[in-house]
Write an enzyme that holds these catalytic residues in place. Sequence first.
Site, mmCIF file in Angstrom:
data_model
loop_
_atom_site.group_PDB
_atom_site.id
_atom_site.type_symbol
_atom_site.label_atom_id
_atom_site.label_comp_id
_atom_site.label_asym_id
_atom_site.label_seq_id
_atom_site.Cartn_x
_atom_site.Cartn_y
_atom_site.Cartn_z
ATOM 1 N N HIS A 39 -5.024 2.310 81.275
ATOM 2 C CA HIS A 39 -4.318 1.103 80.856
ATOM 3 C C HIS A 39 -3.971 0.252 82.074
ATOM 4 C CE1 HIS A 39 -1.355 -1.545 79.060
ATOM 5 N NE2 HIS A 39 -1.895 -1.227 77.895
ATOM 6 N N GLU A 111 -9.099 -4.663 77.208
ATOM 7 C CA GLU A 111 -7.812 -5.345 77.257
ATOM 8 C C GLU A 111 -7.770 -6.268 78.469
ATOM 9 O OE1 GLU A 111 -4.439 -2.630 75.466
ATOM 10 O OE2 GLU A 111 -5.176 -1.809 77.344
ATOM 11 N N GLY A 117 0.815 -8.540 76.594
ATOM 12 C CA GLY A 117 2.252 -8.778 76.610
ATOM 13 C C GLY A 117 2.655 -10.162 77.079
ATOM 14 N N SER A 147 -2.253 -8.857 73.275
ATOM 15 C CA SER A 147 -1.464 -9.765 72.430
ATOM 16 C C SER A 147 -2.001 -9.832 71.005
ATOM 17 C CB SER A 147 -1.361 -11.155 73.063
ATOM 18 O OG SER A 147 -0.619 -11.086 74.262
ATOM 19 N N GLY A 168 -0.135 -3.068 70.959
ATOM 20 C CA GLY A 168 0.917 -2.776 71.929
ATOM 21 C C GLY A 168 2.272 -3.219 71.418
#
Length: 187
Positions: A39, A111, A117, A147, A168
Amino acid sequence: SEITVATQNMHQAEGGAFTGEISAGMLTDVGVTTVILGHSERRAYFHETDALIANKVDTALKHNMRVIFCFGEELKDRQINNHFNVVEYQLRDGLFHLEKTDWRNIVLAYEPVWAIGTGVTATNDDIKNVHNAIKATITKPLLYGGSVKVENVREICQIPNVDGALIGTASWKKEDFIQILENTKDL
């Protein structure tokens, strides 16, 4: 149940004095068989390199765990049109050492770091272009994360070569997560 509990991280060592870390053996002992590795926040804040992540992948696979392998570019990479190279290096350095049989336990999650975020979501074309490039080489399940929320999850999951979403922040509110499930249950 069709619901699987996954952990957001795992230490690469089989055992030893690593206070605050959790090993694959500890996870599997309590029934956790899926781990998220690579991540962007682990890469950025904990300085996890592709080599370290590859080591974690090896340890997880040794314990018959499924790996959700995250990768993606930062905004600066996208701005100079280097995002495909960054994605290629992360995939190559983290996974291309694996044996063919190991790939059955790999799920990919693209991602873009600049969309995690931040409230900024990649455009459908951004997502489609990267997913198409990856699927041209690797035919594994490929999730999109960045997002993803109630308002956009259905549209994102309908983009060709997007096989699902890694949720998330939107999963923090039970009502939002339930709505995301409702919005995608027929896809």
